[in-house]
Design a protein around this motif. Structure first.
Motif, PDB file in Angstrom:
ATOM      1  N   UNK A 199       0.947  -1.138  -0.016  1.00  0.00           N
ATOM      2  CA  UNK A 199      -0.015  -0.163   0.134  1.00  0.00           C
ATOM      3  C   UNK A 199       0.771   1.189  -0.069  1.00  0.00           C
ATOM      4  N   UNK A 200       2.199   1.230   0.234  1.00  0.00           N
ATOM      5  CA  UNK A 200       3.080   2.302   0.186  1.00  0.00           C
ATOM      6  C   UNK A 200       4.402   1.979  -0.411  1.00  0.00           C
ATOM      7  N   UNK A 201       5.210   2.702  -1.085  1.00  0.00           N
ATOM      8  CA  UNK A 201       6.444   2.574  -1.520  1.00  0.00           C
ATOM      9  C   UNK A 201       7.301   2.117  -0.243  1.00  0.00           C
ATOM     10  N   UNK A 202       7.114   2.645   1.020  1.00  0.00           N
ATOM     11  CA  UNK A 202       8.033   2.145   2.223  1.00  0.00           C
ATOM     12  C   UNK A 202       7.598   0.652   2.100  1.00  0.00           C
ATOM     13  N   UNK A 203       6.396   0.399   2.358  1.00  0.00           N
ATOM     14  CA  UNK A 203       6.049  -1.226   2.422  1.00  0.00           C
ATOM     15  C   UNK A 203       6.525  -2.039   1.498  1.00  0.00           C
ATOM     16  N   UNK A 204       6.582  -1.380   0.222  1.00  0.00           N
ATOM     17  CA  UNK A 204       7.398  -2.469  -0.793  1.00  0.00           C
ATOM     18  C   UNK A 204       8.879  -2.632  -0.665  1.00  0.00           C
ATOM     19  N   UNK A 205       9.414  -1.572  -0.328  1.00  0.00           N
ATOM     20  CA  UNK A 205      10.913  -1.591  -0.031  1.00  0.00           C
ATOM     21  C   UNK A 205      11.064  -2.610   1.287  1.00  0.00           C
ATOM     22  N   UNK A 256       5.964   0.789  -8.149  1.00  0.00           N
ATOM     23  CA  UNK A 256       5.891   1.472  -6.998  1.00  0.00           C
ATOM     24  C   UNK A 256       5.410   2.956  -7.657  1.00  0.00           C
ATOM     25  N   UNK A 257       5.352   2.950  -8.897  1.00  0.00           N
ATOM     26  CA  UNK A 257       4.987   4.436  -9.526  1.00  0.00           C
ATOM     27  C   UNK A 257       3.648   4.928  -8.914  1.00  0.00           C
ATOM     28  N   UNK A 258       2.654   4.017  -8.983  1.00  0.00           N
ATOM     29  CA  UNK A 258       1.291   4.427  -8.332  1.00  0.00           C
ATOM     30  C   UNK A 258       1.019   4.539  -7.004  1.00  0.00           C
ATOM     31  N   UNK A 259       2.089   4.308  -6.056  1.00  0.00           N
ATOM     32  CA  UNK A 259       2.092   4.175  -4.585  1.00  0.00           C
ATOM     33  C   UNK A 259       2.549   5.414  -3.991  1.00  0.00           C
TER      34      UNK A 259
END
Length: 60
Positions: free
Chosen positions: A4-10, A52-55
């Motif tokens: 749900x966010x770039x930080x979570x994806x990283x 990540x682009x849309x987060x």
């Protein structure tokens, strides 16, 4: 389930790397360490492969 966010994806990417043995578990901090302990490799893959682009940068 996508991230749900770039930080979570990283964080998921870092945890997945440790699960696969590419990095050491001792290098993980915070959310990525919690994800490593509580999620399977398949779950981490689903989070990490999110585009990540849309987060947003952080979940509000």
């Amino acid at each position: 389930m996508p991230a749900t966010s770039q930080a979570q994806q990283k964080a998921a990417g870092a945890a997945l790397s440790a699960k696969r043995g590419e990095t050491k578990k001792s290098e993980l901090k915070g959310a990525s360490r919690e994800m490593y302990d509580s999620m399977s490799e398949k779950q981490l893959e689903e989070f990490a492969e999110t585009k990540r682009k849309s987060l947003p940068a952080k979940k509000s």
